[in-house]
Design an enzyme around this catalytic site. Structure first.
Site, mmCIF file in Angstrom:
data_model
loop_
_atom_site.group_PDB
_atom_site.id
_atom_site.type_symbol
_atom_site.label_atom_id
_atom_site.label_comp_id
_atom_site.label_asym_id
_atom_site.label_seq_id
_atom_site.Cartn_x
_atom_site.Cartn_y
_atom_site.Cartn_z
ATOM 1 N N ASP A 141 -1.565 -1.073 5.843
ATOM 2 C CA ASP A 141 -1.872 -0.582 7.188
ATOM 3 C C ASP A 141 -3.094 -1.258 7.791
ATOM 4 O O ASP A 141 -3.487 -0.982 8.906
ATOM 5 C CB ASP A 141 -2.069 0.933 7.181
ATOM 6 C CG ASP A 141 -3.170 1.371 6.216
ATOM 7 O OD1 ASP A 141 -3.886 0.486 5.710
ATOM 8 O OD2 ASP A 141 -3.302 2.576 5.983
ATOM 9 N N GLY A 142 -3.731 -2.152 7.031
ATOM 10 C CA GLY A 142 -4.858 -2.901 7.564
ATOM 11 C C GLY A 142 -6.201 -2.243 7.366
ATOM 12 O O GLY A 142 -7.236 -2.853 7.608
ATOM 13 N N ASP A 183 0.869 -1.162 0.000
ATOM 14 C CA ASP A 183 0.000 0.000 0.000
ATOM 15 C C ASP A 183 0.916 1.224 0.000
ATOM 16 O O ASP A 183 2.094 1.116 0.349
ATOM 17 C CB ASP A 183 -0.890 -0.035 1.250
ATOM 18 C CG ASP A 183 -1.902 1.094 1.266
ATOM 19 O OD1 ASP A 183 -2.286 1.557 0.185
ATOM 20 O OD2 ASP A 183 -2.300 1.517 2.370
ATOM 21 N N THR A 230 0.063 5.028 1.049
ATOM 22 C CA THR A 230 -0.050 5.950 2.172
ATOM 23 C C THR A 230 0.045 5.203 3.498
ATOM 24 O O THR A 230 -0.701 4.260 3.744
ATOM 25 C CB THR A 230 -1.381 6.719 2.096
ATOM 26 O OG1 THR A 230 -1.486 7.313 0.804
ATOM 27 C CG2 THR A 230 -1.451 7.791 3.161
#
Length: 1226
Positions: free
Chosen positions: A883-884, A498, A500
């Site tokens: 980040d999940g 990912d 950001t």
């Protein structure tokens, strides 16, 4: 099986299964019962392990509609079998017995869901699921989901709630009034209790289940056999080992059940308020909720016990339990199409599509906003295991098996050992019969050879490396909930990131703004916090267009919104519950600038300032919020300046999306050029827009208006430029991965140009590499789907702003010759919409694009999961790091998903890194490679241990001898277990290398290594066995033998001057036994050293101090008792005295054996891959991995990669292979 007797349930879904019907057969049951008695219970065990055998052995085939038992088989590559008993649900207990009155309780169609209204058309629908005469419904339960028989589709289907097939209009018109008590009771009868029941099994139940494992049954068989043969000590040692293993396993399994039970038990028995049809508020337990209940959300918040769609008010929700994202999310009521200016009446409600209006089970409602007299209400749409949390828990309770070549090969290798054991079994019987051995002894010894060949300690030995790797990962802040995945991480050759918060910093810094006046860009401005801009529409948009809220006095929300709001220095004030209760309408959130920013002068007479007629206080109230949607790439608010009669609409989002919703004349001509300049520098660009709303729009009308009615015909106001810096470690980590030949891919929700820019900045795309953008367009107006191929480095402005497509990528067509493209690296980039079109219409291009696809922008969560699957379909071992927040599905689907989270463990991901840095990725791969090599080493060692001991026993059986009880005990416990558990302790190598470990046991070099060591060990063992018989002092040993004193000094043999011992019934004590015992004992240590690999995947074995100490100690001990015999030790181990010269001879045999074994193993490691194929005369084979084979094909394909200024069109009639044609644009 007959095709007519087979049905498919969950068709097209991940848990698709074939279903077969059976009825219990009494005569078959009688035969099986007799077989169980005759086999001593073994047949019962076999049927317990094999559910399909159990059903077929005791039942006969029957029509699925009338069957008593169903047999289920998954349609995936694992083909797993399950069985379930058919149960009958009686509807006669329902207080309203008329079928007509019940017609609105059950569903129609191919998904069993709730019927919206009791029309004549629906009155017959109950007959689909029940027998009209007896009012009974047949169903079965599998993996916590109930499947009901549906007469319409003649198949079983699972019961759904309001999450499918129900329109948004119906949500308000037919379900918002609530249920009567009778309807509620009936639905509860069907849906059952609203709970995610994770029952913690009793210790006894877990014990029985664990003990009935085939491995422990085999151990029990071995122990009984050894006890019969009076091998009590070794049998006792195995029993102790088994008890320790079982207790450890029980503790671990029960602990996981307790943790999962505690996780889901938080909402199990809370009290909730529900609305009934007569506007009565009833308080019930959350376990009694059913789909269709209207639940009142308490003012002080709650933990949601179900999935519900919000129809009144606003909620601030923490969804970290489901997504890992700790930022609170604002949930607004579902738009009511019946009162919208621009209705969406035909739109079907979907929890994922409308997730900004859906409260998910297990999430925490922190705050609510409401109207006085109009409570915050939500309609229950899913309960129990059907909820989002329930589905997550099901995926944990019933995980999909891990498909890894190592484990498949391990089972194959065990079968080979069983075959070897079979040969030894037959040899032992024949040899014993020829030597007229007693029948009882023949049976015991022939069965004993099986227990020797398949070692009982094998499973424990195989898991040792994984356990140690898990501990090392925990020390560096990486937590694992799926230990078996550690080995698979050693094979990763592609990692998706990912952007950001993963590659770049979480926080965004406001670099500046660039306003628009009269359709022209002004110069960029860094300072937003000044008096000249305080009352501008631009700053008003920044102050209001966000989802920020105060939680315990602290401003919380999306990091981008926080940075934007902090940059203008305004103050946000929210109404308290008391203030809201004093008014007849919802009290809005108010924003205002600090006093020092307000100009002291009276408002000027220009157009901008005439909006503000109350200079005393300048405040803006946020009347309605349309939350950010990743699908729409924008958010908007309706606000009103204090004292103004008209409301304002403000919108912010992706520049392309915003520009497409603005008046063309307000968008600057150079919009694309300016946007390109910023995005190519890696800036995050947000566009703002504004519109003055009509005065006829009242406060209450705004609360129900659709966002489409607001978000159109806007005035473009300008750009906010945010700087998203790369994390300091990102370039170095990606460089390490590239050096290790591990591909990196970016999967982000950000814009295409920003993503490509960041990919270049971080080194994912090198400066000289080409970036080809695939812009796919779906079929439209009778035209087929097509892909336009462009080059990212040749962007130009769009000459017609009015034609701006929110998703279009403006690219200048390149006319240059690109003949050298094959000589340079190239990367494909595409957005989420293009990816979806390609998946649907260009299936044969998907593998080619996966081979070089590097940037995937504007990707929705489900598209990220689809991308992972597409990469796995071309045989990549895929890792995912995110980040999940939006990556849950992708993290679970990847071979190795690692979430960057502060929590120690996340149920959304197999791995969780406490340190929010991608440096965890190479660490995980290094540990995975070390664990994988450890597994190979241990497996090879255990295989050699089995064969060495098997051959030792076979040799001794030929003279009607065997190894002694304490000899077995010394070898198996003192040597094997100590070596296995210490050789697994080698730490991972300090850096990643380009070479990858093999993925399976069935490879040329590995098999040659094992076979060569087997031959060497057998050869030297045979040499000792036959050579000792040629010695001049040799004789058939008996207690009076005095070979020790025939040669050599009396000093060496003083311990054996008295050979008087009791009668040796098993013929253990003889010269052959002693020779074989010493040589084989050294051989175990020799192969342990030979197989203990170090660089490039593990630290050298000499740095494994426990292993080095153990091996040296064992060497010294065995050498000592061989050269300097101790009477007490020899008596325990049943070793006989041999001349000193023979002891030296055995030492020479062992030294030569060690030299040959280690030399051969080193040679296989160094030259095995290149020399073995040549030596065996094998030609170069086609690569096994699909992506490698495809890469070879594309090297000679003149049409690939697509040239610029070309279009790929899907044929009008797409064949099964998705064929397409290349058309060059002239």
């Amino acid at each position: 099986m007959d095709r007519e007797e087979r049905k498919t349930i969950n068709q097209g879904q991940e848990d698709e299964m074939e279903i077969y019907g059976y009825n219990l057969s009494r005569w078959k049951l009688a035969i099986v019962s007799l077989g169980v008695i005759c086999s001593g219970g073994f047949l019962l065990l076999l049927l317990y392990w094999m559910p399909e055998w159990r059903v077929k052995a005791t039942c006969v085939r029957a029509a699925i509609k009338d069957c008593e038992v169903v047999l289920l088989r998954t349609t995936d590559e694992f083909k797993m079998w399950f069985c379930a008993k058919i149960r009958v649900l009686s509807l006669e207990t329902y207080p309203v017995s008329s079928p007509k009155s019940m017609s609105n309780k059950l569903s129609n169609g191919h998904a069993v869901c709730l019927i919206e209204n009791p029309t004549e058309e629906n009155r017959h629908r109950i007959s689909k699921y029940s027998q009209t005469e007896s009012q009974q419904i047949r169903y079965f339960t599998h993996h916590s989901v109930k499947y009901f028989w549906n007469d319409t589709i003649h198949n079983f289907d699972f019961l759904k709630g309001l999450d499918e097939g129900v329109s948004c209009t119906s949500i308000y018109e037919k379900h918002s009034a609530g249920l009567t008590k009778g309807m509620h009771a009936y639905r509860k009868l069907l849906y059952g209790v609203n709970e995610i029941a994770v029952k913690v099994p009793s210790v006894f139940k877990l014990l029985i289940k664990e003990v009935l494992n085939p491995f422990y049954i085999f151990q029990l068989f071995s122990v009984i056999l050894w006890s019969t043969d009076e091998y009590y000590y070794y049998a006792l040692a195995i029993v102790v080992m088994s008890i320790v293993s079982i207790v450890s396993s029980l503790y671990s399994i029960r602990k996981q059940y307790v943790m999962l039970h505690d996780m889901v038990a938080t909402h199990s028995t809370v009290r909730v308020s529900v609305c009934r049809v007569n506007e009565e508020i009833e308080e019930i337990f959350s376990t009694d909720l059913v789909p269709g209940d209207v639940m009142v959300i308490p003012l002080n918040g709650t933990i949601m016990p179900c999935d519900a769609v919000l129809i009144n008010g606003t909620c601030i929700v923490n969804e970290s339990m489901l997504t890992g994202e700790s930022v609170p999310v604002t949930k607004t009521n579902l738009p009511n199409p019946s009162v919208d200016v621009k209705g969406i009446g035909d739109e079907l409600y979907n929890p994922e599509t409308h997730k900004r209006h859906t409260l998910f089970c297990g999430t925490t409602v922190i705050q609510t906003r409401f109207y006085t007299g109009e409570l915050v209400k939500a309609i229950v749409v899913r309960t129990g295991f059907s909820t989002s949390k329930g589905q997550l828990v099901r995926s944990i309770l019933y995980p999909k098996p891990t498909d890894f070549k190592l484990y498949r090969d391990a089972y194959l290798f065990l079968l080979c050992l069983v075959a070897v054991a079979g040969i030894g079994f037959i040899y032992t019987i024949i040899n014993s019969i020829l030597n007229e051995v007693q029948v009882g002894v023949i049976i015991i010894e022939s069965l004993d050879i099986i227990t020797i060949t398949v070692p009982p300690a094998l499973p424990a030995a195989m898991t040792a490396g994984i356990v140690y790797a898990q501990r090392r990962l925990k020390k560096i802040g990486i937590f694992c909930i799926s230990p078996q995945r550690i080995n698979i991480c050693g094979q990763l050759n592609l990692v998706c990131f990912d952007k950001t918060g993963t590659l770049t910093e979480d926080g965004l810094d406001l670099w500046g703004i660039q306003r628009v006046e009269n359709a022209r860009f002004l110069s960029p401005e860094e300072n937003v916090c000044n008096e000249m801009l305080v009352k501008s529409q631009f700053v008003a948009c920044m102050a209001t267009c966000h989802s920020l809220t105060k939680i315990e006095g602290v401003l919380s929300g999306d990091p981008l919104d926080l940075k934007m709001f902090e940059a203008i220095g305004w103050i946000l004030e929210e109404a308290t519950e008391e203030e809201t209760a004093l008014h007849n309408r919802i009290m809005p959130t108010v924003v205002r600038p600090p006093k020092q920013l307000l100009p002291e002068s009276t408002p000027a007479g220009n157009q901008e300032m005439e909006l503000f007629e109350l200079p005393a206080t300048y405040e803006i109230g946020i009347v309605r919020q349309f939350p950010f949607s990743s699908a729409l790439q924008r958010m908007s608010v309706v606000a009103r300046v204090l004292g103004d009669r008209k409301m304002d609409a403000y919108m912010k989002g992706a520049p392309e999306a915003i520009a497409g919703l603005c008046k063309p004349e307000t968008v600057p001509v150079d919009f694309q050029n300016v946007l390109e300049d910023f995005t190519k520098q890696g800036f995050r660009v947000i566009a703002l827009a504004h519109r003055k709303l009509e005065s006829k729009l009242t406060w209450h009308k705004v609360q129900n208006i659709s966002r489409d009615a607001i978000e159109n015909n806007m005035d473009f106001m300008g750009l906010i430029i945010m700087q998203n810096k790369l994390k300091q470690e990102t370039p170095a980590v990606l460089e390490d991965l590239h050096k290790a030949n591990i591909r990196t891919v970016m999967v982000t929700g950000d814009s295409m140009l920003t993503a490509v820019s960041v990919a270049r900045d971080c080194g994912m795309i090198l400066p000289q590499d080409k970036v080809i953008i695939a812009e796919a367009l779906p079929p439209k107006d009778g035209k087929v789907a097509k892909i336009n191929w462009h080059y990212a480095d040749s962007l130009t402005q769009c000459s017609h702003p009015s034609a701006i497509d929110p998703e279009a990528i403006p690219v200048k067509l390149v006319h240059d010759s690109l003949e050298d493209l094959q000589m340079t690296r190239y990367h494909f980039a595409m957005n989420g919409k293009s990816f979806s079109v390609i998946l649907e219409h260009f299936q044969d291009l998907v593998p080619k694009l996966m081979l070089h696809g590097t940037v995937f922008a504007r990707m929705a969560p489900d598209q990220k999961t689809q991308l992972i699957e597409a990469l796995q379909n071309v045989d990549y071992f895929v890792g995912m790091c995110g980040d999940g927040a939006n990556d849950c599905g992708a993290l679970k689907r990847a071979h190795g998903g690692i979430s960057l989270s502060e929590l120690e463990a996340s149920v959304a991901s197999p791995f969780t890194s406490k340190t929010p840095s991608i440096s965890c990725v190479p660490n995980l791969i290094r540990e995975g490679r070390a664990a994988l090599i450890t597994s190979f080493c241990v497996f090879k060692f255990m295989a050699l241990y089995s064969i060495i001991q098997y051959f030792s026993v076979t040799l001794l059986y030929s003279i009607l001898s065997n190894l002694g009880d304490f000899q077995f005990l010394f070898i198996d416990l003192a040597i094997i277990l100590v070596v296995v558990f210490t050789m697994s302790l080698n730490p991972a190598w300090k850096e990643l290398v380009a070479q990858r470990p093999p993925s399976g046991l069935i490879s040329g070099a590995l098999l040659f290594s094992v076979l060569s060591q087997i031959i060497i060990c057998i050869g030297f063992q045979s040499l000792g066995f036959f050579w000792v018989k040629q010695q001049p002092w040799y004789e058939v040993w008996h207690p009076k033998s005095d070979a020790c004193n025939t040669t050599g000094s009396g000093f060496w043999n003083s311990s054996h001057v008295d050979n008087e011992t009791e009668l040796d019934e098993h013929n253990i004590q003889n010269y052959e036994n002693t020779t074989v015992f010493f040589i084989s004992s050294f051989q175990y240590l020799i192969v342990a050293i030979a197989f203990s690999k170090g660089k490039p995947f593990r630290q050298p074995c000499y740095k494994n101090y426990f292993f080095v100490f153990s091996v040296i100690f064992l060497y010294i001990f065995i050498l000592f008792i061989m050269l300097y015999p101790v009477a007490s030790v020899d008596q325990v181990l049943q070793i006989v005295c041999v001349p000193y010269q023979w002891r030296v001879t055995m030492l020479i045999i062992v030294l030569v054996n060690a030299f040959v074994s280690i030399t051969v193993e080193e040679s296989v490691d160094r030259w095995g891959k290149c020399c073995l194929p040549w030596a065996l005369g094998c030609r170069k084979k086609t690569p096994k991995a699909k992506y490698m084979y495809l890469a070879q094909e594309l090297l000679v394909d003149p049409e690939w990669p697509p040239k610029p200024q070309t279009t790929t069109e899907a044929k009008a009639l797409v064949k099964e292979n998705g064929s397409c044609q290349i058309i060059t644009i002239t």
